[in-house]
Motif scaffolding. Structure first.
Motif, PDB file in Angstrom:
ATOM      1  N   VAL A  66      49.214  47.710  43.160  1.00 22.16           N
ATOM      2  CA  VAL A  66      48.036  47.174  43.838  1.00 22.16           C
ATOM      3  C   VAL A  66      46.729  47.626  43.194  1.00 22.16           C
ATOM      4  O   VAL A  66      45.676  47.021  43.415  1.00 22.16           O
ATOM      5  CB  VAL A  66      48.076  47.577  45.331  1.00 22.16           C
ATOM      6  N   ARG A  67      46.774  48.666  42.363  1.00 19.88           N
ATOM      7  CA  ARG A  67      45.542  49.116  41.701  1.00 19.88           C
ATOM      8  C   ARG A  67      44.995  48.063  40.739  1.00 19.88           C
ATOM      9  O   ARG A  67      43.783  47.982  40.530  1.00 19.88           O
ATOM     10  CB  ARG A  67      45.795  50.440  40.964  1.00 19.88           C
ATOM     11  N   PHE A  68      45.876  47.236  40.178  1.00 21.44           N
ATOM     12  CA  PHE A  68      45.383  46.154  39.327  1.00 21.44           C
ATOM     13  C   PHE A  68      44.650  45.105  40.153  1.00 21.44           C
ATOM     14  O   PHE A  68      43.577  44.635  39.779  1.00 21.44           O
ATOM     15  CB  PHE A  68      46.525  45.508  38.557  1.00 21.44           C
ATOM     16  N   GLU A  69      45.223  44.745  41.284  1.00 23.66           N
ATOM     17  CA  GLU A  69      44.564  43.774  42.160  1.00 23.66           C
ATOM     18  C   GLU A  69      43.214  44.309  42.635  1.00 23.66           C
ATOM     19  O   GLU A  69      42.239  43.557  42.760  1.00 23.66           O
ATOM     20  CB  GLU A  69      45.456  43.448  43.351  1.00 23.66           C
ATOM     21  N   ALA A  70      43.142  45.636  42.887  1.00 18.99           N
ATOM     22  CA  ALA A  70      41.879  46.252  43.298  1.00 18.99           C
ATOM     23  C   ALA A  70      40.838  46.137  42.191  1.00 18.99           C
ATOM     24  O   ALA A  70      39.656  45.882  42.457  1.00 18.99           O
ATOM     25  CB  ALA A  70      42.105  47.716  43.667  1.00 18.99           C
ATOM     26  N   LEU A  71      41.270  46.312  40.932  1.00 13.74           N
ATOM     27  CA  LEU A  71      40.350  46.166  39.801  1.00 13.74           C
ATOM     28  C   LEU A  71      39.811  44.741  39.729  1.00 13.74           C
ATOM     29  O   LEU A  71      38.599  44.521  39.552  1.00 13.74           O
ATOM     30  CB  LEU A  71      41.072  46.520  38.500  1.00 13.74           C
ATOM     31  N   VAL A  72      40.698  43.757  39.864  1.00 10.58           N
ATOM     32  CA  VAL A  72      40.266  42.350  39.821  1.00 10.58           C
ATOM     33  C   VAL A  72      39.292  42.067  40.963  1.00 10.58           C
ATOM     34  O   VAL A  72      38.281  41.375  40.776  1.00 10.58           O
ATOM     35  CB  VAL A  72      41.491  41.410  39.906  1.00 10.58           C
ATOM     36  N   ALA A  73      39.575  42.628  42.137  1.00  6.62           N
ATOM     37  CA  ALA A  73      38.684  42.414  43.285  1.00  6.62           C
ATOM     38  C   ALA A  73      37.292  42.964  43.015  1.00  6.62           C
ATOM     39  O   ALA A  73      36.283  42.343  43.393  1.00  6.62           O
ATOM     40  CB  ALA A  73      39.282  43.074  44.530  1.00  6.62           C
ATOM     41  N   ARG A  74      37.207  44.122  42.364  1.00  6.85           N
ATOM     42  CA  ARG A  74      35.889  44.699  42.039  1.00  6.85           C
ATOM     43  C   ARG A  74      35.144  43.830  41.033  1.00  6.85           C
ATOM     44  O   ARG A  74      33.930  43.617  41.158  1.00  6.85           O
ATOM     45  CB  ARG A  74      36.059  46.121  41.498  1.00  6.85           C
TER      46      ARG A  74
END
Length: 323
Positions: free
Chosen positions: A184-192
């Motif tokens: 989920v840390r990748f999805e968090a990066l994309v969200a930022r």
């Protein structure tokens, strides 16, 4: 999964959806569900006549897929009840036209209102996000099953609309988790990245493209300012696996390159990982050069990060991308 297994799975899903949906809307006990004397097929005919006005019987039969004898008996009952009036088709006396009477229009309007109330009641338990997702999914189902095959293959690049930026985050998170096991840390990066663009971007220097195939969002790319003077950065290139093979990735990258040139940037840079082989092939075709590599551990995986660069002073060998 093989094409045969894909088809078998799709058939099973469609049949299960039909079973669940007919139960939810009460298709099997339609008159009781909507407190009406009309069957589901009769209600459908009344609705179509209310929508179309004076209509040839042959067209009505073709539009609704009804057997001639079934429709004939139905129209006979409607005529006896004073709901419709029939007349000869002016251009060909062998054909009949049918229209609703005032009583028929009143009956159709009442059915329409009760149907709306029943569907609204069905959706009351959904929140706003779920309603929007359901709406998009239903549009996809309708277009996939009804549009001509040629129309399904038409690719269009456009500006993002409501919900598209959220789709970029969701699509990246789901795809990279499924294909590479990223957490989920990748999805968090994309969200930022997406949030930063949404909150503060210069439309003259930064832009996002959404790729559509058959009216459905299937790809994205972003061009934003880089920290280095005179440089733009390509970010968030994505193509839905179901839409691969249409050259969408190449079109998105070319659109980004063209925009960066027209905006006056001297170079376009990007960062990716060596496991993304399909994307790297697109970058090579577009003229990008690999300038640096470095191992790292991110998103729960051991990766090799890569920096790529394109000199925008060089002409684009592919020419402009059309949206």
């Amino acid at each position: 999964m093989s094409p045969i297994n894909d088809l078998d799975s799709a058939v099973a899903e469609v049949r299960e959806f039909n079973r669940v949906y007919t139960r939810l809307i009460g298709a099997l006990d339609y008159p009781e569900k909507l407190r009406t004397p009309y069957s589901l097929s009769e209600a459908r005919v009344l609705y179509e006549l209310a929508r179309s006005g004076l209509t040839r019987v042959q067209r009505l039969r073709e539009e609704l897929g009804l057997a001639p004898s079934h429709l004939s008996r139905m129209l006979g009952r409607f005529e006896e009840q004073g709901l419709i009036a029939r007349e000869r088709y002016a251009e060909d006396a062998r054909h009949q036209q049918v229209r609703l009477t005032e009583s028929g229009r009143a009956a159709a309007a009442e059915l329409d209102e009760r149907s709306r109330e029943a569907v609204a009641e069905l959706l009351l338990g959904c929140n706003g996000t779920q309603v929007r997702e359901l709406t998009r999914a239903l549009r996809t189902v309708r277009s996939t099953l009804t549009e001509p095959a040629a129309g399904r293959g038409e690719v269009r690049l456009r500006e993002p609309g409501p919900g598209d930026l959220g789709w970029i985050v969701q699509a990246h998170g789901a795809l990279y988790a499924a294909e590479y096991g990223w957490d989920v840390r990748f999805e968090a990066l994309v969200a930022r990245i997406v949030a930063d663009f949404a909150e503060d971007h210069d439309p003259l220097l930064e832009r996002v493209w959404i790729a559509e195939l058959g009216g459905r969002a299937v790809g994205s790319v972003m061009c934003v300012r880089d920290a280095a003077p005179g440089a733009a950065r390509l970010r968030l290139l994505l193509v839905d696996p179901a839409a691969r093979g249409y050259g969408i990735g190449d079109r998105l990258v070319r659109a980004c390159i063209r925009f960066a040139r027209e905006a006056g940037y001297r170079e376009l840079v990007l960062w990716t990982n060596d496991v993304l082989t399909a994307a790297r092939k697109i970058y090579v075709r577009a003229g990008f050069q690999l300038i640096a590599e470095k191992p790292h551990h991110s998103y729960g995986a051991d990766l090799v990060g890569q920096d790529w660069r394109l000199d925008l002073h060089e002409p684009d060998p592919k020419g402009p991308a059309h949206s």
